[in-house]
Design an enzyme around this catalytic site. Structure first.
Site, PDB file in Angstrom:
ATOM      1  N   GLU A 254       0.849  -1.190   0.000  1.00 13.75           N
ATOM      2  CA  GLU A 254       0.000   0.000   0.000  1.00 13.75           C
ATOM      3  C   GLU A 254       0.881   1.235   0.000  1.00 13.75           C
ATOM      4  O   GLU A 254       2.109   1.150   0.111  1.00 13.75           O
ATOM      5  CB  GLU A 254      -0.927   0.015   1.210  1.00 13.75           C
ATOM      6  CG  GLU A 254      -0.204   0.076   2.535  1.00 13.75           C
ATOM      7  CD  GLU A 254      -1.115  -0.110   3.750  1.00 13.75           C
ATOM      8  OE1 GLU A 254      -0.850   0.545   4.775  1.00 13.75           O
ATOM      9  OE2 GLU A 254      -2.065  -0.903   3.686  1.00 13.75           O
ATOM     10  N   HIS A 297      -3.762   3.296   8.516  1.00 12.45           N
ATOM     11  CA  HIS A 297      -2.528   2.783   9.102  1.00 12.45           C
ATOM     12  C   HIS A 297      -1.576   3.940   9.418  1.00 12.45           C
ATOM     13  O   HIS A 297      -1.505   4.903   8.654  1.00 12.45           O
ATOM     14  CB  HIS A 297      -1.825   1.829   8.140  1.00 12.45           C
ATOM     15  CG  HIS A 297      -2.518   0.516   7.989  1.00 12.45           C
ATOM     16  ND1 HIS A 297      -2.446  -0.238   6.839  1.00 12.45           N
ATOM     17  CD2 HIS A 297      -3.309  -0.189   8.833  1.00 12.45           C
ATOM     18  CE1 HIS A 297      -3.151  -1.342   6.985  1.00 12.45           C
ATOM     19  NE2 HIS A 297      -3.687  -1.328   8.186  1.00 12.45           N
TER      20      HIS A 297
END
Length: 728
Positions: A254, A297
């Site tokens: 990601e 995150h």
């Protein structure tokens, strides 16, 4: 990644200093083995867990650890006991010891799972390092980054302990029936595909696809979504390369950091030097991430000199990796690339089926590409929940003898200088660029790592100034630049910053530097988890935060409104975007997304844009929403309230892959939302993972106007139909 040559560019360095620079920078070269400045790379082999791995739990008697241990033991994990500080006795029929040191002596574990809250996690990890536990698995999120950097300064000087995490689902050997983490066990099956992932939920999607395809998994390593990972993609790839049980590899990445690009470089080299390389596939999340936002995150943001999701995708593709846009596709894709590599898919499937009956094991004793929309070229400054005004930043710096001026009206040249995180080196670093031009920064910024406990050495500071070609400046100005770095570091540590940079220029008339345009990016976890930096946190101006985002934060939800796509020829285009708006103008057919897990939420937005932004559809996502791994029915109801408050939303898409999040609880939350919020828009629900059948039955019994699906692609097509005028 930065080459030795690029870090020693200044022609003003003496031959002796150049030699020292080369030696220093070589010590930080990526992908080195035990010749690196420490022996941490030697611990990579500790990742090979399996049937014989002896596991202890720290925080063993806690509620979460107890439930997890029961499941893991029943599944086959060899848990031999645990630790409770100053405690002793038995728990679950297993010994409880007062310290990790005592547990190492009496139980001789190969690994420890740390099941304590974030504010206790750093101390627990340090205790495990000091006791020389071979493998340390930390699942807690929101561990302050300065605690993590201190931990890594310890790890870099030893060769006994390997860390997985933090903020990771853990590590699991499906073929060896050893779980150290909180992965949903029913999803896993023994097989021969190795997985390394930043995202927990995306890894579960990947696992589910492989299980349904009959391929199963060998070893699954959760890299985690923190700014600094104890184990990264390259570490995992080195394990998979020599693992006889692993026939092919999957990478789940990601946005944020450079670990995907480093993996691509390693893979390119692996494919050159290996006669029969193992097939590798990957997925990358974050193409539709809101510019300048931290996407769930802690590490999901793009810093200066770091690539976008698109550049990561292209780097892996160039290295020969097969790319997919959604992990549900991995089952079929892996069969294809295994067959193309000359491996027998039928034999692998048969072996996986046999492994269900008779376990093999690892040993812990060590004798055509989809066209994604282009990402924004310039990287804006990061926005986090703890953000301060320019005046507040200037006042903070003033406390550390850094006097900020207004930007000079004219200057021959300006420089960027500061302290930030070197994710690859797992340490803080000086960040420097010989320009402040936003169009040039990405290419010209360099990092100069140093040990967290030692701080920047004079030598490292000189290397940074040499890169700026500031080492030959007048003595007064040069001394001020050196002092600036030292003062920035002091502030960085004491205030627990993540990024602290300033621009400066040389005032040639006075032979001194002028400092301006400070940027400070603080770690909110220091306060939220450990109640540190309360004075700093009290400066936060909540009035500057949109009410919806503030409500989401208070409910433990990460909610980021996304920009509205402009339309061209009836198709949505994300290349030009306008800010979210509640006015009467703008689109009224966007999709409100409700997802569990940051990685899955990012990927959901990516796929919606990819599938639905062109004819016959014309829509996109209205928001990023991560309910978190510990969502409750109330959390889901609140999420619906936040989504439906956006007038651009015409349909709600609930996409869940249950791990810690239970599908039946999600279903109950949806029902609660219909009662409390008054859901007046079509709802499409896709449930997979833990308790998915229970969740489907709960929704069915409620008899609500909900479209429920198992298959992701079918759900997306229905979302597109409803968003574009289809009837519910």
């Amino acid at each position: 990644m930065f080459s030795v040559r690029s870090r020693c560019l200044s022609k003003r360095l003496s031959p002796k200093t150049k030699s020292q620079c080369l030696r220093l920078q070589t010590s930080y070269a990526p992908f080195s083995s035990s010749s690196r400045r420490n022996g941490y790379d030697d611990t990579i082999q500790n990742l090979k867990i399996g049937k014989d791995t002896r596991v202890i739990f720290q925080g063993f008697t806690g509620k979460q650890a107890t439930a997890n241990a029961k499941e893991s033991i029943e599944w086959g994990t060899k848990i031999v006991g645990g630790v409770k500080p100053n405690g002793s006795g038995e728990h679950l029929g297993l010994p409880v010891l007062p310290s990790v040191k005592a547990a190492m002596k009496e139980l001789k574990p190969d690994a420890t799972g740390i099941y304590v809250a974030a504010h206790q996690a750093a101390g627990a990890i340090e205790e495990a390092i000091e006791a020389e536990v071979p493998l340390i698995v930390a699942v807690a999120e929101h561990i302050p980054i300065h605690d993590v950097m201190r931990i890594h300064s310890m790890l870099q000087t030893q060769s006994k302990s390997r860390l997985v995490g933090a903020n990771a689902p853990g590590i699991i050997s499906a073929i060896g029936r050893c779980r150290i983490g909180f992965q949903p066990l029913p999803t896993f099956s023994p097989g021969h595909i190795g997985i390394v992932a930043k995202s927990g939920t995306l890894s579960y999607e990947t696992v589910g696809s492989l299980t349904r395809a009959g391929l199963g998994q060998s070893l699954c390593i959760g890299m985690g979504g923190d700014v600094i990972a104890g184990t990264n993609f390259v570490d995992a790839l080195k394990v998979f390369e020599h693992d006889d049980d692993t026939e092919a590899i999957i990478i789940v990445g990601e946005l944020g950091g450079t670990s995907e690009e480093e993996a691509a470089e390693w893979i390119a080299d692996y494919r050159r030097r290996t006669k029969d390389p193992k097939p590798i596939a990957a997925v990358i999340g974050g193409f539709q991430a809101a510019p300048g936002r931290v996407m769930g995150h802690a590490g999901a943001w793009t810093g200066l000199g770091e690539g976008t999701s698109e550049t990561k995708y292209k780097a892996l593709e160039r290295a020969g990796v097969t790319m997919v846009d959604h992990p549900a596709k991995f089952g079929a894709v892996m069969k294809d690339i295994l067959a193309q590599s000359g491996r027998s898919v039928k034999k692998i499937e048969q072996s996986a089926a046999q492994a269900q009956q008779k376990r093999s094991y690892h040993t812990s004793h060590f004798p055509s590409r989809p066209q994604f929309p282009a990402s924004r070229a310039q990287i804006p400054q990061q926005k986090r929940s703890l953000h301060l005004s320019a005046d507040q930043n200037a006042k903070i710096l003033n406390q550390y003898s850094i006097n900020v001026s207004s930007e000079p009206s004219s200057a021959p040249s300006s420089h960027l200088l500061g302290i930030t995180v070197a994710r690859t080196d797992r340490s803080p670093c000086i960040i420097a660029a010989p320009t402040t031009d936003p169009t040039q920064l990405q290419k010209r910024v360099k990092r100069f790592p140093f040990d967290y406990r030692q701080g920047p050495t004079q030598e490292t500071i000189q290397f940074a100034l040499a890169y700026l070609q500031f080492d030959a400046s007048p003595p007064k100005a040069k001394a001020q630049a050196v002092e600036l770095v030292k003062n920035l570091w002091k502030m960085y540590v004491e205030k627990e910053a993540i990024v602290s940079t300033v621009n400066f220029t040389l005032n040639e008339e006075q032979d001194e530097i002028t400092i301006y345009d400070p940027y400070l990016f603080f770690d909110d976890a220091a306060f939220k988890s450990n109640k540190r930096q309360a004075d700093l946190h009290s400066l936060r101006d909540k009035s500057a935060i949109p009410p919806a985002e503030l409500e989401a934060e208070e409910s433990g939800i990460v909610f980021v409104p996304l920009a509205s796509p402009s339309t061209s020829s009836g198709a949505a285009s994300v290349s030009t975007q306008t800010p979210p708006s509640s006015s009467s103008e703008g689109p009224r057919n966007l999709v409100g997304t409700l997802v569990n897990g940051a990685g899955l939420a990012m990927n959901t937005n990516d796929v919606l844009s990819l599938r639905l932004s062109s004819p016959p559809f014309s829509t996109s996502s209205a928001n990023f929403l991560d309910t978190g791994g510990k969502a409750t029915s109330k959390t889901i109801s609140t999420s619906f309230k936040l989504i439906l408050a956006d007038p651009r939303v015409s349909v709600v898409f609930v996409n869940i892959f249950g791990g810690l999040t239970l599908c039946d609880m999600i279903a109950e939350g949806i029902i609660l939302a219909f009662k409390e919020v008054g859901v007046n828009k079509p709802v499409v629900v896709r449930l997979r993972g833990t308790n998915e059948e229970k969740g489907q039955k709960v929704l069915e019994a409620a008899s609500l106007p909900i479209k429920a699906f198992d298959d992701f692609e079918e759900a997306v097509q229905e979302v597109g139909r409803l968003a574009n005028g289809g009837k519910a």
